[in-house]
Design a protein around this motif. Structure first.
Motif, PDB file in Angstrom:
ATOM      1  N   ASN A  91      61.846  18.680  12.513  1.00 25.27           N
ATOM      2  CA  ASN A  91      60.760  20.055  12.793  1.00 25.27           C
ATOM      3  C   ASN A  91      61.261  21.381  12.964  1.00 25.27           C
ATOM      4  O   ASN A  91      60.667  22.289  13.424  1.00 25.27           O
ATOM      5  CB  ASN A  91      60.174  19.410  14.145  1.00 25.27           C
ATOM      6  N   THR A  92      62.647  21.375  12.519  1.00 26.78           N
ATOM      7  CA  THR A  92      63.033  22.779  12.617  1.00 26.78           C
ATOM      8  C   THR A  92      62.923  23.578  11.455  1.00 26.78           C
ATOM      9  O   THR A  92      62.955  24.857  11.444  1.00 26.78           O
ATOM     10  CB  THR A  92      64.634  22.754  12.973  1.00 26.78           C
ATOM     11  N   GLN A 129      56.271  17.475  22.681  1.00 25.08           N
ATOM     12  CA  GLN A 129      56.726  16.960  21.298  1.00 25.08           C
ATOM     13  C   GLN A 129      57.288  15.626  21.111  1.00 25.08           C
ATOM     14  O   GLN A 129      58.052  15.232  21.990  1.00 25.08           O
ATOM     15  CB  GLN A 129      58.049  18.048  20.972  1.00 25.08           C
ATOM     16  N   LEU A 138      52.669  20.206  12.218  1.00 24.67           N
ATOM     17  CA  LEU A 138      53.962  19.575  13.011  1.00 24.67           C
ATOM     18  C   LEU A 138      53.443  18.242  13.119  1.00 24.67           C
ATOM     19  O   LEU A 138      54.379  17.518  13.901  1.00 24.67           O
ATOM     20  CB  LEU A 138      54.520  20.284  13.833  1.00 24.67           C
ATOM     21  N   GLU A 194      56.127  28.092  12.713  1.00 25.87           N
ATOM     22  CA  GLU A 194      56.749  28.625  14.145  1.00 25.87           C
ATOM     23  C   GLU A 194      55.921  29.505  14.913  1.00 25.87           C
ATOM     24  O   GLU A 194      56.361  29.806  15.935  1.00 25.87           O
ATOM     25  CB  GLU A 194      58.358  28.708  14.096  1.00 25.87           C
ATOM     26  N   ASN A 231      56.703  24.681  18.500  1.00 25.91           N
ATOM     27  CA  ASN A 231      57.064  23.406  17.687  1.00 25.91           C
ATOM     28  C   ASN A 231      56.422  22.252  18.642  1.00 25.91           C
ATOM     29  O   ASN A 231      57.410  21.376  18.871  1.00 25.91           O
ATOM     30  CB  ASN A 231      58.515  23.349  17.740  1.00 25.91           C
TER      31      ASN A 231
END
Length: 277
Positions: A227-228, A154, A185, A2, A6
């Motif tokens: 993606n967290t 994203q 990512l 991060e 993101n």
């Protein structure tokens, strides 16, 4: 993961028409401008140098994973949110008006509508000074010539990102230098799972009678939101201490990761394994 946000791809030197074309595509989760000015440019609030970061709220929260600790995110060009540290060092208060000093000595008045979480702002801009956050429209009123402009995207987890990027390049005549990929990512499919083997005897007996699964087949999986990377090792250890849990392990996935082998381009799926799998 991060440290820089993101996002999957960042587009540089594109106009608003190209940006609109990109955001209108299917498979886009979040997209928007992210424009920054370094604290070295000469902007300040009450004699304290500030960097400037401009983006809409969804980009601020969902791509750069930032939050407002007090107040709200700027909504109009004359509103800003600033580093919480300025509350004490510059005696700035919520809903108060501050003067932003420009490099040429002129000033612009802004309404302070929020304070930032200072621990998260490094994602917005690599700068050690305080930060002022505003809308892209608000930044446009400053008419500063050396803004670092980018359009960040994203993708959804089901999007075929390599094909989409190739199509975007071809449709808009973009060069490789205009596109930067965040490969950690990439593909929107990075998922962290904790899989539990629960020792519920009734369920186990039923499953044995129905079929004989591999020993590593999970009876319950806990998956983070895409993606967290929000499931930590402490949760895994906590679950392992539960008396009803026989085994627990973590697994990570990344799909369609661009790779090169023997001089040829391929897409690879990456899956982590450990002793219980």
């Amino acid at each position: 993961m991060e440290e820089s946000g993101n996002w999957h791809y960042e587009f540089h030197s594109v106009d608003t028409q190209t940006a609109s074309s990109i955001s209108a595509r299917s498979g886009i989760e979040v997209a928007g401008w992210h424009n920054t000015i370094s604290s070295e440019a000469g902007y300040s609030i009450k004699e304290q140098p500030v960097a400037i970061s401009a983006q809409n709220k969804s980009v601020f929260e969902k791509i750069f994973l930032n939050g407002i600790t007090e107040g709200e995110y700027p909504d109009t060009p004359n509103e800003i949110a600033i580093s919480s540290s300025l509350k004490s060092t510059a005696s700035v208060s919520l809903n108060g008006t501050v003067e932003l000093y420009k490099p040429d000595g002129s000033t612009a008045d802004y309404l302070v509508v929020g304070f930032l979480d200072d621990t998260e702002t490094p994602c917005l801009i690599s700068d050690d000074m305080s930060i002022a956050v505003m809308t892209p429209e608000g930044l446009g009123t400053l008419a500063f010539p050396d803004v670092n402009e980018s359009y960040v995207v994203q993708f959804s987890r089901l999007c075929n990102i390599p094909d989409t990027i190739n199509d975007v390049k071809a449709s808009n005549n973009l060069s490789d230098e205009q596109i930067i990929g965040n490969y950690i990512l990439m593909t929107g499919a990075f998922v962290v799972c904790i899989t539990l083997f629960l020792s519920f005897s009734t369920l186990v007996d039923f499953m044995k009678n129905a079929f004989v699964p591999p020993v590593y087949t999970p009876e319950l999986s806990i998956a983070s939101e895409t993606n967290t990377f929000s499931i930590g090792n402490e949760l895994l250890e906590q679950i392992r201490q539960n008396d009803v849990v026989k085994r627990a392990y973590g697994r990570m996935f990344a799909y369609n990761v661009p790779a090169e082998y023997s001089g040829k381009s391929h897409n690879a799926n990456l899956i982590s394994y450990e002793e219980n799998q």
